[in-house]
Motif scaffolding. Structure first.
Motif, PDB file in Angstrom:
ATOM      1  N   PRO A  55      29.611 -18.184 -30.485  1.00 42.87           N
ATOM      2  CA  PRO A  55      30.143 -16.812 -30.521  1.00 42.87           C
ATOM      3  C   PRO A  55      29.974 -16.087 -31.853  1.00 42.87           C
ATOM      4  CG  PRO A  55      31.934 -18.364 -30.799  1.00 42.87           C
ATOM      5  CD  PRO A  55      30.680 -19.182 -30.563  1.00 42.87           C
ATOM      6  N   TYR A  56      29.169 -16.617 -32.733  1.00 41.56           N
ATOM      7  CA  TYR A  56      29.058 -16.027 -34.061  1.00 41.56           C
ATOM      8  C   TYR A  56      28.221 -14.750 -34.071  1.00 41.56           C
ATOM      9  CZ  TYR A  56      30.820 -20.563 -35.276  1.00 41.56           C
ATOM     10  OH  TYR A  56      31.584 -21.689 -35.327  1.00 41.56           O
ATOM     11  N   GLN A  57      28.638 -13.841 -34.967  1.00 41.06           N
ATOM     12  CA  GLN A  57      27.912 -12.592 -35.167  1.00 41.06           C
ATOM     13  C   GLN A  57      27.455 -12.444 -36.610  1.00 41.06           C
ATOM     14  OE1 GLN A  57      31.595 -11.211 -33.628  1.00 41.06           O
ATOM     15  NE2 GLN A  57      30.538  -9.635 -32.456  1.00 41.06           N
ATOM     16  N   LEU A  58      27.989 -13.276 -37.504  1.00 44.80           N
ATOM     17  CA  LEU A  58      27.730 -13.132 -38.927  1.00 44.80           C
ATOM     18  C   LEU A  58      27.649 -14.513 -39.574  1.00 44.80           C
ATOM     19  CD1 LEU A  58      27.635 -11.208 -41.449  1.00 44.80           C
ATOM     20  CD2 LEU A  58      30.120 -11.437 -41.537  1.00 44.80           C
ATOM     21  N   ALA A  59      26.698 -14.689 -40.476  1.00 43.82           N
ATOM     22  CA  ALA A  59      26.592 -15.925 -41.253  1.00 43.82           C
ATOM     23  C   ALA A  59      26.382 -15.556 -42.713  1.00 43.82           C
ATOM     24  CB  ALA A  59      25.432 -16.781 -40.758  1.00 43.82           C
ATOM     25  N   VAL A  60      27.238 -16.066 -43.569  1.00 45.04           N
ATOM     26  CA  VAL A  60      27.082 -15.898 -45.011  1.00 45.04           C
ATOM     27  C   VAL A  60      26.572 -17.236 -45.527  1.00 45.04           C
ATOM     28  CG1 VAL A  60      28.233 -15.384 -47.187  1.00 45.04           C
ATOM     29  CG2 VAL A  60      28.940 -14.203 -45.099  1.00 45.04           C
ATOM     30  N   VAL A  61      25.307 -17.255 -45.869  1.00 45.40           N
ATOM     31  CA  VAL A  61      24.673 -18.517 -46.273  1.00 45.40           C
ATOM     32  C   VAL A  61      23.887 -18.296 -47.552  1.00 45.40           C
ATOM     33  CG1 VAL A  61      24.502 -19.316 -43.889  1.00 45.40           C
ATOM     34  CG2 VAL A  61      22.594 -18.100 -44.888  1.00 45.40           C
ATOM     35  N   GLY A  62      23.562 -19.374 -48.197  1.00 42.13           N
ATOM     36  CA  GLY A  62      22.774 -19.260 -49.406  1.00 42.13           C
ATOM     37  C   GLY A  62      22.683 -20.573 -50.134  1.00 42.13           C
ATOM     38  N   MET A  63      22.483 -20.464 -51.419  1.00 40.88           N
ATOM     39  CA  MET A  63      22.386 -21.632 -52.275  1.00 40.88           C
ATOM     40  C   MET A  63      23.695 -21.784 -53.030  1.00 40.88           C
ATOM     41  SD  MET A  63      18.535 -21.082 -53.739  1.00 40.88           S
ATOM     42  CE  MET A  63      18.530 -22.635 -54.616  1.00 40.88           C
ATOM     43  N   ASP A  64      24.091 -23.021 -53.222  1.00 42.69           N
ATOM     44  CA  ASP A  64      25.310 -23.259 -53.976  1.00 42.69           C
ATOM     45  C   ASP A  64      25.152 -22.693 -55.394  1.00 42.69           C
ATOM     46  OD1 ASP A  64      23.333 -25.223 -53.950  1.00 42.69           O
ATOM     47  OD2 ASP A  64      24.654 -26.793 -54.667  1.00 42.69           O
ATOM     48  N   GLY A  65      26.204 -22.018 -55.862  1.00 42.80           N
ATOM     49  CA  GLY A  65      26.189 -21.432 -57.196  1.00 42.80           C
ATOM     50  C   GLY A  65      25.574 -20.045 -57.272  1.00 42.80           C
ATOM     51  N   ILE A 117      34.014 -20.851 -28.395  1.00 39.00           N
ATOM     52  CA  ILE A 117      34.149 -19.599 -27.650  1.00 39.00           C
ATOM     53  C   ILE A 117      35.618 -19.345 -27.323  1.00 39.00           C
ATOM     54  CG2 ILE A 117      33.675 -18.481 -25.433  1.00 39.00           C
ATOM     55  CD1 ILE A 117      30.855 -19.740 -25.591  1.00 39.00           C
ATOM     56  N   ARG A 118      36.326 -20.381 -26.856  1.00 35.02           N
ATOM     57  CA  ARG A 118      37.765 -20.248 -26.538  1.00 35.02           C
ATOM     58  C   ARG A 118      38.556 -19.823 -27.769  1.00 35.02           C
ATOM     59  NH1 ARG A 118      37.153 -24.907 -23.917  1.00 35.02           N
ATOM     60  NH2 ARG A 118      38.059 -26.114 -25.598  1.00 35.02           N
ATOM     61  N   ASN A 119      38.280 -20.442 -28.906  1.00 36.61           N
ATOM     62  CA  ASN A 119      39.019 -20.150 -30.137  1.00 36.61           C
ATOM     63  C   ASN A 119      38.763 -18.736 -30.645  1.00 36.61           C
ATOM     64  OD1 ASN A 119      40.085 -22.719 -30.103  1.00 36.61           O
ATOM     65  ND2 ASN A 119      38.658 -23.542 -31.602  1.00 36.61           N
ATOM     66  N   ALA A 120      37.637 -18.148 -30.272  1.00 33.61           N
ATOM     67  CA  ALA A 120      37.276 -16.834 -30.801  1.00 33.61           C
ATOM     68  C   ALA A 120      37.407 -15.703 -29.795  1.00 33.61           C
ATOM     69  CB  ALA A 120      35.831 -16.884 -31.295  1.00 33.61           C
ATOM     70  N   SER A 121      37.597 -16.018 -28.527  1.00 33.98           N
ATOM     71  CA  SER A 121      37.468 -14.992 -27.484  1.00 33.98           C
ATOM     72  C   SER A 121      38.415 -13.809 -27.670  1.00 33.98           C
ATOM     73  CB  SER A 121      37.640 -15.605 -26.098  1.00 33.98           C
ATOM     74  OG  SER A 121      38.937 -16.145 -25.963  1.00 33.98           O
ATOM     75  N   ASP A 122      39.688 -14.031 -27.947  1.00 34.40           N
ATOM     76  CA  ASP A 122      40.628 -12.911 -28.112  1.00 34.40           C
ATOM     77  C   ASP A 122      40.218 -12.015 -29.275  1.00 34.40           C
ATOM     78  OD1 ASP A 122      42.120 -13.750 -25.983  1.00 34.40           O
ATOM     79  OD2 ASP A 122      43.646 -14.758 -27.191  1.00 34.40           O
ATOM     80  N   PHE A 123      39.872 -12.626 -30.393  1.00 40.16           N
ATOM     81  CA  PHE A 123      39.507 -11.870 -31.586  1.00 40.16           C
ATOM     82  C   PHE A 123      38.251 -11.033 -31.346  1.00 40.16           C
ATOM     83  CE2 PHE A 123      37.338 -11.625 -35.757  1.00 40.16           C
ATOM     84  CZ  PHE A 123      38.300 -10.914 -36.444  1.00 40.16           C
ATOM     85  N   VAL A 124      37.226 -11.637 -30.759  1.00 37.45           N
ATOM     86  CA  VAL A 124      35.961 -10.938 -30.517  1.00 37.45           C
ATOM     87  C   VAL A 124      36.138  -9.852 -29.460  1.00 37.45           C
ATOM     88  CG1 VAL A 124      33.594 -11.234 -29.681  1.00 37.45           C
ATOM     89  CG2 VAL A 124      34.567 -12.894 -31.276  1.00 37.45           C
ATOM     90  N   GLU A 125      36.930 -10.117 -28.436  1.00 37.39           N
ATOM     91  CA  GLU A 125      37.172  -9.108 -27.383  1.00 37.39           C
ATOM     92  C   GLU A 125      37.877  -7.878 -27.936  1.00 37.39           C
ATOM     93  OE1 GLU A 125      39.189 -11.061 -24.171  1.00 37.39           O
ATOM     94  OE2 GLU A 125      37.437 -12.293 -23.697  1.00 37.39           O
ATOM     95  N   ARG A 126      38.663  -8.040 -28.994  1.00 39.95           N
ATOM     96  CA  ARG A 126      39.344  -6.901 -29.615  1.00 39.95           C
ATOM     97  C   ARG A 126      38.462  -6.206 -30.656  1.00 39.95           C
ATOM     98  NH1 ARG A 126      43.518 -10.769 -30.314  1.00 39.95           N
ATOM     99  NH2 ARG A 126      43.167 -10.594 -32.544  1.00 39.95           N
ATOM    100  N   GLY A 127      37.176  -6.544 -30.689  1.00 37.55           N
ATOM    101  CA  GLY A 127      36.247  -5.881 -31.603  1.00 37.55           C
ATOM    102  C   GLY A 127      36.063  -6.579 -32.933  1.00 37.55           C
ATOM    103  N   GLY A 128      36.597  -7.792 -33.067  1.00 37.86           N
ATOM    104  CA  GLY A 128      36.443  -8.529 -34.313  1.00 37.86           C
ATOM    105  C   GLY A 128      35.052  -9.120 -34.468  1.00 37.86           C
ATOM    106  N   ILE A 129      34.693  -9.387 -35.691  1.00 34.76           N
ATOM    107  CA  ILE A 129      33.404  -9.995 -36.014  1.00 34.76           C
ATOM    108  C   ILE A 129      33.671 -11.419 -36.475  1.00 34.76           C
ATOM    109  CG2 ILE A 129      31.408  -9.907 -37.552  1.00 34.76           C
ATOM    110  CD1 ILE A 129      31.887  -6.839 -37.693  1.00 34.76           C
ATOM    111  N   LEU A 130      33.094 -12.368 -35.774  1.00 36.58           N
ATOM    112  CA  LEU A 130      33.294 -13.779 -36.101  1.00 36.58           C
ATOM    113  C   LEU A 130      32.090 -14.292 -36.872  1.00 36.58           C
ATOM    114  CD1 LEU A 130      35.130 -16.278 -35.714  1.00 36.58           C
ATOM    115  CD2 LEU A 130      33.698 -16.850 -33.742  1.00 36.58           C
ATOM    116  N   GLY A 131      32.361 -14.973 -37.969  1.00 35.83           N
ATOM    117  CA  GLY A 131      31.278 -15.501 -38.778  1.00 35.83           C
ATOM    118  C   GLY A 131      31.578 -16.879 -39.314  1.00 35.83           C
ATOM    119  N   PHE A 132      30.606 -17.428 -40.002  1.00 35.32           N
ATOM    120  CA  PHE A 132      30.798 -18.689 -40.712  1.00 35.32           C
ATOM    121  C   PHE A 132      30.073 -18.594 -42.041  1.00 35.32           C
ATOM    122  CE2 PHE A 132      26.910 -19.365 -38.338  1.00 35.32           C
ATOM    123  CZ  PHE A 132      26.091 -20.054 -39.210  1.00 35.32           C
TER     124      PHE A 132
END
Length: 158
Positions: A55-65, A117-132
């Motif tokens: 269910p992700y829409q956003l990923a903040v990734v990169g190199m450590d530091g 998906i279960r853990n994020a469904s309410d938040f995403v249905e209300r227009g939230g953006i789920l990321g990691f």
């Protein structure tokens, strides 16, 4: 002795229970003949899914530091953005792509996809953006491959 292996079959095989059971009998027979006797109680099957179903829409990734954690911390203050957390206590990064059993899978377990998906469904249905977030993903070719398979994810790279 522990023997971990996997097999992927089309969903049509599971729909036809007779074919599926005949297949497993043949595999068990081959294992007993060629490798070692394995009692049926040791055999398990887990249904797989696809990385694009997370269910992700956003990923903040990169190199450590390089500011990944700083960018994550600032975005996490926004009320419409929520990030998943790692399974290890005190870890802000979601480590499902880089550590543990999931990081070694070509496809995720369906149960894991459904749980997220279960853990994020309410938040995403209300227009939230789920990321990691994950600052060490750059050093893991398998994780980068998986990230590429998540078609709905916008990646912010630091």
């Amino acid at each position: 002795l522990s023997l971990k292996t996997g097999f992927c079959a089309p969903k049509s095989c599971v729909a036809n229970a007779d074919l599926f059971h005949a297949f497993w009998r043949r595999i068990s027979s081959l294992l007993e003949e060629e490798l070692l006797p394995i009692p049926a109680s040791f055999l398990t099957a887990s249904e797989l899914s696809h990385w694009s179903f997370f269910p992700y829409q956003l990923a903040v990734v990169g190199m450590d530091g390089c500011g990944t954690t700083s960018l994550w911390a600032n975005l996490a203050r926004h009320p419409r953005i929520r990030f998943t957390k790692g399974e290890m206590k005190g870890l802000i990064e979601d480590n499902f792509l880089t550590w543990g059993d999931h990081s070694k899978l070509l496809l995720p377990y369906k149960s894991e996809v459904e749980k997220r998906i279960r853990n994020a469904s309410d938040f995403v249905e209300r227009g939230g953006i789920l990321g990691f977030t994950n600052a060490i993903i750059w050093n893991n070719p398998a994780a980068l491959h998986v990230l590429n398979r998540m078609k709905n994810v916008k990646v912010l790279l630091t």
